[in-house]
Design a protein around this motif. Structure first.
Motif, PDB file in Angstrom:
ATOM      1  N   GLY A  81       9.748  66.037 -21.152  1.00 44.30           N
ATOM      2  CA  GLY A  81      10.526  64.944 -21.032  1.00 44.30           C
ATOM      3  C   GLY A  81      10.350  64.106 -19.861  1.00 44.30           C
ATOM      4  O   GLY A  81      11.136  63.887 -19.230  1.00 44.30           O
ATOM      5  N   PRO A  82       9.235  63.807 -19.634  1.00 44.39           N
ATOM      6  CA  PRO A  82       8.908  62.936 -18.602  1.00 44.39           C
ATOM      7  C   PRO A  82       9.545  61.488 -18.876  1.00 44.39           C
ATOM      8  O   PRO A  82       9.379  60.953 -19.755  1.00 44.39           O
ATOM      9  CB  PRO A  82       7.087  62.802 -18.108  1.00 44.39           C
ATOM     10  CG  PRO A  82       7.040  63.376 -19.791  1.00 44.39           C
ATOM     11  CD  PRO A  82       7.771  63.625 -20.531  1.00 44.39           C
ATOM     12  N   GLN A  83      10.170  61.071 -17.535  1.00 46.30           N
ATOM     13  CA  GLN A  83      11.135  59.408 -17.709  1.00 46.30           C
ATOM     14  C   GLN A  83       9.962  58.439 -16.730  1.00 46.30           C
ATOM     15  O   GLN A  83      10.000  57.890 -17.397  1.00 46.30           O
ATOM     16  CB  GLN A  83      12.324  60.218 -17.182  1.00 46.30           C
ATOM     17  CG  GLN A  83      13.106  61.107 -18.402  1.00 46.30           C
ATOM     18  CD  GLN A  83      13.634  60.158 -19.259  1.00 46.30           C
ATOM     19  OE1 GLN A  83      13.879  58.710 -18.759  1.00 46.30           O
ATOM     20  NE2 GLN A  83      12.792  60.404 -20.163  1.00 46.30           N
ATOM     21  N   SER A  84       9.988  59.228 -15.671  1.00 45.48           N
ATOM     22  CA  SER A  84       9.736  57.588 -14.841  1.00 45.48           C
ATOM     23  C   SER A  84       8.637  57.944 -13.991  1.00 45.48           C
ATOM     24  O   SER A  84       8.357  59.158 -13.628  1.00 45.48           O
ATOM     25  CB  SER A  84      10.527  56.998 -14.629  1.00 45.48           C
ATOM     26  OG  SER A  84      11.292  56.668 -14.396  1.00 45.48           O
ATOM     27  N   LEU A  85       7.134  57.249 -13.758  1.00 45.95           N
ATOM     28  CA  LEU A  85       6.155  57.217 -12.475  1.00 45.95           C
ATOM     29  C   LEU A  85       6.206  56.261 -12.157  1.00 45.95           C
ATOM     30  O   LEU A  85       6.576  54.785 -11.826  1.00 45.95           O
ATOM     31  CB  LEU A  85       5.147  57.406 -13.760  1.00 45.95           C
ATOM     32  CG  LEU A  85       4.817  56.463 -14.283  1.00 45.95           C
ATOM     33  CD1 LEU A  85       3.391  55.735 -13.767  1.00 45.95           C
ATOM     34  CD2 LEU A  85       4.127  56.675 -16.063  1.00 45.95           C
ATOM     35  N   TYR A  86       5.372  56.639 -10.568  1.00 44.44           N
ATOM     36  CA  TYR A  86       5.174  55.605  -9.734  1.00 44.44           C
ATOM     37  C   TYR A  86       3.664  55.966  -9.346  1.00 44.44           C
ATOM     38  O   TYR A  86       3.414  57.512  -9.388  1.00 44.44           O
ATOM     39  CB  TYR A  86       6.324  56.041  -8.526  1.00 44.44           C
ATOM     40  CG  TYR A  86       5.959  55.040  -7.326  1.00 44.44           C
ATOM     41  CD1 TYR A  86       6.285  53.567  -7.333  1.00 44.44           C
ATOM     42  CD2 TYR A  86       4.917  54.981  -6.231  1.00 44.44           C
ATOM     43  CE1 TYR A  86       6.260  52.615  -6.084  1.00 44.44           C
ATOM     44  CE2 TYR A  86       4.604  54.181  -4.963  1.00 44.44           C
ATOM     45  CZ  TYR A  86       5.205  53.027  -5.421  1.00 44.44           C
ATOM     46  OH  TYR A  86       4.946  52.301  -4.161  1.00 44.44           O
ATOM     47  N   VAL A  87       2.644  55.048  -9.062  1.00 42.52           N
ATOM     48  CA  VAL A  87       0.969  55.279  -7.974  1.00 42.52           C
ATOM     49  C   VAL A  87       1.459  54.661  -7.082  1.00 42.52           C
ATOM     50  O   VAL A  87       1.785  53.465  -6.602  1.00 42.52           O
ATOM     51  CB  VAL A  87       0.076  55.234  -9.101  1.00 42.52           C
ATOM     52  CG1 VAL A  87      -0.579  55.098  -8.978  1.00 42.52           C
ATOM     53  CG2 VAL A  87      -0.208  55.072 -11.121  1.00 42.52           C
ATOM     54  N   ASP A  88       1.013  55.817  -5.647  1.00 42.15           N
ATOM     55  CA  ASP A  88       1.385  54.869  -4.731  1.00 42.15           C
ATOM     56  C   ASP A  88      -0.009  54.561  -4.167  1.00 42.15           C
ATOM     57  O   ASP A  88      -0.781  54.132  -5.235  1.00 42.15           O
ATOM     58  CB  ASP A  88       1.131  55.566  -3.865  1.00 42.15           C
ATOM     59  CG  ASP A  88       0.094  57.687  -3.502  1.00 42.15           C
ATOM     60  OD1 ASP A  88      -0.912  57.308  -3.798  1.00 42.15           O
ATOM     61  OD2 ASP A  88       0.940  58.346  -2.680  1.00 42.15           O
ATOM     62  N   SER A  89      -0.311  53.418  -3.593  1.00 43.65           N
ATOM     63  CA  SER A  89      -2.230  53.111  -2.958  1.00 43.65           C
ATOM     64  C   SER A  89      -3.066  53.989  -2.551  1.00 43.65           C
ATOM     65  O   SER A  89      -4.049  53.741  -2.788  1.00 43.65           O
ATOM     66  CB  SER A  89      -1.340  52.490  -1.619  1.00 43.65           C
ATOM     67  OG  SER A  89      -1.382  53.494  -0.192  1.00 43.65           O
ATOM     68  N   THR A  90      -2.845  55.644  -2.519  1.00 42.18           N
ATOM     69  CA  THR A  90      -3.685  56.121  -2.474  1.00 42.18           C
ATOM     70  C   THR A  90      -4.268  56.612  -3.847  1.00 42.18           C
ATOM     71  O   THR A  90      -5.003  57.336  -4.325  1.00 42.18           O
ATOM     72  CB  THR A  90      -3.512  57.383  -1.597  1.00 42.18           C
ATOM     73  OG1 THR A  90      -2.420  58.334  -1.796  1.00 42.18           O
ATOM     74  CG2 THR A  90      -3.518  56.383  -0.529  1.00 42.18           C
ATOM     75  N   GLY A  91      -3.234  56.351  -4.816  1.00 47.11           N
ATOM     76  CA  GLY A  91      -3.398  56.888  -6.580  1.00 47.11           C
ATOM     77  C   GLY A  91      -3.131  58.050  -6.498  1.00 47.11           C
ATOM     78  O   GLY A  91      -2.976  58.708  -7.740  1.00 47.11           O
ATOM     79  N   VAL A 136       8.579  55.700  -4.525  1.00 50.55           N
ATOM     80  CA  VAL A 136       8.337  56.281  -3.367  1.00 50.55           C
ATOM     81  C   VAL A 136       7.687  54.798  -2.531  1.00 50.55           C
ATOM     82  O   VAL A 136       6.583  54.675  -2.895  1.00 50.55           O
ATOM     83  CB  VAL A 136       6.660  57.193  -3.636  1.00 50.55           C
ATOM     84  CG1 VAL A 136       6.682  57.564  -3.101  1.00 50.55           C
ATOM     85  CG2 VAL A 136       7.155  58.138  -5.067  1.00 50.55           C
ATOM     86  N   ASN A 137       8.196  54.964  -0.852  1.00 47.04           N
ATOM     87  CA  ASN A 137       7.871  53.885  -0.362  1.00 47.04           C
ATOM     88  C   ASN A 137       6.229  54.661   0.527  1.00 47.04           C
ATOM     89  O   ASN A 137       5.482  55.749   0.347  1.00 47.04           O
ATOM     90  CB  ASN A 137       9.013  53.795   0.937  1.00 47.04           C
ATOM     91  CG  ASN A 137       9.467  55.089   1.905  1.00 47.04           C
ATOM     92  OD1 ASN A 137       8.765  55.859   1.654  1.00 47.04           O
ATOM     93  ND2 ASN A 137      10.025  54.664   2.356  1.00 47.04           N
ATOM     94  N   LYS A 138       5.916  53.395   1.122  1.00 51.47           N
ATOM     95  CA  LYS A 138       4.360  54.247   1.846  1.00 51.47           C
ATOM     96  C   LYS A 138       4.385  54.817   2.759  1.00 51.47           C
ATOM     97  O   LYS A 138       3.953  55.445   3.335  1.00 51.47           O
ATOM     98  CB  LYS A 138       4.478  52.386   2.968  1.00 51.47           C
ATOM     99  CG  LYS A 138       4.823  52.063   4.393  1.00 51.47           C
ATOM    100  CD  LYS A 138       4.774  50.786   4.821  1.00 51.47           C
ATOM    101  CE  LYS A 138       5.679  50.440   5.939  1.00 51.47           C
ATOM    102  NZ  LYS A 138       5.746  51.538   7.035  1.00 51.47           N
ATOM    103  N   ASP A 139       5.689  55.430   3.230  1.00 55.20           N
ATOM    104  CA  ASP A 139       5.656  56.576   3.623  1.00 55.20           C
ATOM    105  C   ASP A 139       6.215  57.925   3.041  1.00 55.20           C
ATOM    106  O   ASP A 139       5.970  58.607   3.638  1.00 55.20           O
ATOM    107  CB  ASP A 139       7.087  57.007   5.035  1.00 55.20           C
ATOM    108  CG  ASP A 139       6.926  55.726   5.819  1.00 55.20           C
ATOM    109  OD1 ASP A 139       6.015  55.533   6.645  1.00 55.20           O
ATOM    110  OD2 ASP A 139       8.227  54.862   6.308  1.00 55.20           O
ATOM    111  N   GLY A 140       5.729  57.377   1.578  1.00 55.07           N
ATOM    112  CA  GLY A 140       5.935  58.709   0.914  1.00 55.07           C
ATOM    113  C   GLY A 140       7.321  59.699   0.518  1.00 55.07           C
ATOM    114  O   GLY A 140       7.231  60.584  -0.198  1.00 55.07           O
ATOM    115  N   ILE A 141       8.477  58.746   0.720  1.00 54.82           N
ATOM    116  CA  ILE A 141       9.564  59.137   0.713  1.00 54.82           C
ATOM    117  C   ILE A 141      10.132  58.824  -0.576  1.00 54.82           C
ATOM    118  O   ILE A 141       9.669  57.256  -1.233  1.00 54.82           O
ATOM    119  CB  ILE A 141      10.638  58.867   2.095  1.00 54.82           C
ATOM    120  CG1 ILE A 141      10.459  59.026   2.890  1.00 54.82           C
ATOM    121  CG2 ILE A 141      11.915  57.914   1.336  1.00 54.82           C
ATOM    122  CD1 ILE A 141      11.103  58.028   3.959  1.00 54.82           C
ATOM    123  N   VAL A 142      10.867  59.581  -1.295  1.00 55.68           N
ATOM    124  CA  VAL A 142      10.789  59.514  -2.517  1.00 55.68           C
ATOM    125  C   VAL A 142      12.367  59.210  -2.506  1.00 55.68           C
ATOM    126  O   VAL A 142      13.124  59.918  -2.681  1.00 55.68           O
ATOM    127  CB  VAL A 142      10.614  60.285  -3.555  1.00 55.68           C
ATOM    128  CG1 VAL A 142      10.559  60.202  -5.295  1.00 55.68           C
ATOM    129  CG2 VAL A 142       9.267  60.870  -3.060  1.00 55.68           C
TER     130      VAL A 142
END
Length: 179
Positions: A81-91, A136-142
């Motif tokens: 049941g995946p719900q949401s996603l986020y792709v960071d600047s490095t993929g 996810v912010n630029k420091d990898g904090i979720v």
């Protein structure tokens, strides 16, 4: 079972993913839940009933499975049941794996993910209960919307617990509660 793009002022949308009925073929989606568009126009979709994340490149007639797609389950190469996603600047792809009470991180080209937040159902700081939205912010904090715990959790990379930054004081409509 499609993703539509609506240009500003448009009177109709254009299908950019799916639109070929409910199903599991590469040109189909089954209950898409969330969409993320990267800077090059790739559309990432949580294809919930197929327990996979699909990537549709601009102009593509079908998608590519970039995470999951191995049936539902608790394995590192599966979702439930995946719900949401986020792709960071490095993929890196981050997915809220709702029924497994975890956030999975998939590096570009990976065949499985790693758990970066919880994986345990519950209400204490080491657990989540039906995680939905993520950022996810630029420091990898979720940051996680921990749905059944009525709170927003902050997970710092490498830590095995989250910090409540909003809500978490029961269900309600007052300024200190979320519902």
């Amino acid at each position: 079972n499609r993703v539509q793009k609506w240009a500003p002022g448009a009177e109709s949308g254009v299908t950019v993913a799916g639109g070929n009925g409910y199903g599991s073929a590469a040109n189909q989606l089954a209950t898409p839940r969330d969409v993320y568009v990267d800077k090059t126009g790739n559309v990432y979709i949580t294809d919930a009933d197929n327990n996979r994340i699909q990537k549709w490149e601009p102009g593509a007639l079908s998608g590519i499975t970039v995470a999951g797609g191995n049936g539902f389950g608790k394995g590192n190469n599966q979702f439930d049941g995946p719900q949401s996603l986020y792709v960071d600047s490095t993929g890196n792809l981050f997915v809220s794996d709702r029924a497994n009470d975890r956030i999975q991180k998939w590096a570009p080209g990976a065949t499985s993910g790693i758990t970066v937040a919880s994986g345990i159902e519950g209400g204490d700081s080491t657990s989540l209960n039906n995680p939905k939205g993520i950022y996810v912010n630029k420091d990898g904090i979720v940051y996680i919307s921990d749905y059944f715990n009525h709170r927003i959790q902050k997970w710092v990379p490498g830590m095995n617990y989250g910090i409540t930054v909003a809500g978490g004081k029961g269900v309600g409509k007052t300024a200190t509660k979320l519902y």
